[in-house]
Design an enzyme around this catalytic site. Structure first.
Site, PDB file in Angstrom:
ATOM      1  N   SER A 131       0.829  -1.205   0.000  1.00 12.41           N
ATOM      2  CA  SER A 131       0.000   0.000   0.000  1.00 12.41           C
ATOM      3  C   SER A 131       0.857   1.245   0.000  1.00 12.41           C
ATOM      4  CB  SER A 131      -0.901   0.010   1.243  1.00 12.41           C
ATOM      5  OG  SER A 131      -1.539   1.263   1.412  1.00 12.41           O
ATOM      6  N   TYR A 163      -2.786  -1.385   9.983  1.00  9.36           N
ATOM      7  CA  TYR A 163      -2.816  -1.636   8.546  1.00  9.36           C
ATOM      8  C   TYR A 163      -1.463  -1.330   7.914  1.00  9.36           C
ATOM      9  CZ  TYR A 163      -4.165  -1.001   3.616  1.00  9.36           C
ATOM     10  OH  TYR A 163      -4.244  -1.074   2.251  1.00  9.36           O
TER      11      TYR A 163
END
Length: 254
Positions: free
Chosen positions: A146, A159
């Site tokens: 990400s 995350y």
């Protein structure tokens, strides 16, 4: 350019395959001739994937409903699918959860729950796929990281930690598995208009921020990720391993 049948006979294990970035990639891999074992647990999204797959005349879709937080259950499901398809040539670790709140508000159990789905399930997938890849002297492992690992986003620490862990595993696995003809790479998507954006309290302001930050002045679309995945999955990408490809319109460069 690779032909439409360049993945004929290949079997792809794809977690989160019915999600915002997954569906289009699944269809593209099927269009290249692959059998895609699509792992997901959202009934509506799975139904949409199955419906969309009817328009693809090549490849094969195998739906696998699994709760990735149950690692032993997931392992048992993979063993059953291995008996059905014979082995996984490509593993795409894409499934993820992304709770959002300040770091101090997460319990350690909540932190661990994110790692369990975002990282540990990927470890299980690779453990189950690896023996067959080694036997065939071919494998492609693709970890979906990400843009958030760049540090610009707040309130996503579990995350971000999980996506950073996938980068580390990409490099460690690339080193260990390369001798067996297996490559391991990561893709770090930028800001794509998927369900994940629902966590932002000001969607219009967020879109303006995205476009201001990117060098390319358009929103990313799912095809951008699908093409990157297909590139790493191809036999022609066999001399590329341990790398992270940033697909973010030039927001973060490096």
């Amino acid at each position: 350019m690779a032909g439409v049948q360049d993945m004929q006979g290949k079997v792809v294990l794809y977690t989160g395959a019915a999600g915002g970035l997954g569906l289009q990639t699944t269809l593209q891999l099927m269009g290249r001739g692959a059998t895609v074992v699509a792992v997901d647990n959202d009934p509506a999204k799975v139904a949409a994937l199955q419906d969309a797959a009817t328009s693809v005349t090549t490849g094969r879709l195998v739906v696998s409903i699994a709760d990735l937080s149950d690692l032993e259950g997931f392992r048992a499901e993979l063993k059953a699918r291995l008996g059905e398809v014979g082995g996984f040539d490509v593993v795409i670790n894409n499934a993820a959860v992304y709770p959002s709140k300040p770091f101090e508000d997460y319990s350690i159990e909540e932190h661990q729950a994110v790692q369990r789905i975002n990282v540990d399930a990927g470890v299980v997938a690779v453990q189950e796929a690896l023996p067959g890849m080694r036997e065939r002297a071919f494998g492609r492992i693709i970890n979906i990281s990400s843009i958030t690992i760049s540090g610009e986003w707040a309130n996503l620490s579990p995350y971000v930690a999980s996506k950073g862990a996938l980068i580390g595993l990409t490099r460690a696995w690339a080193r260990e598995f390369g001798a067996y003809g297996i490559t391991v790479n990561a893709i770090a998507p930028g800001a794509f208009p998927t369900d994940a954006e629902a966590i932002h309290p000001d969607p219009e302001g967020y879109v303006r921020h995205v476009l201001d930050s990117q060098a390319v002045k358009r929103r990313g679309h799912v095809g951008d990720i699908a093409h990157a995945v297909a590139f790493f999955a191809a036999e022609e990408a066999g001399f590329i391993t341990g790398q992270t490809l940033h697909v973010n319109g030039g927001w973060v460069m490096g």
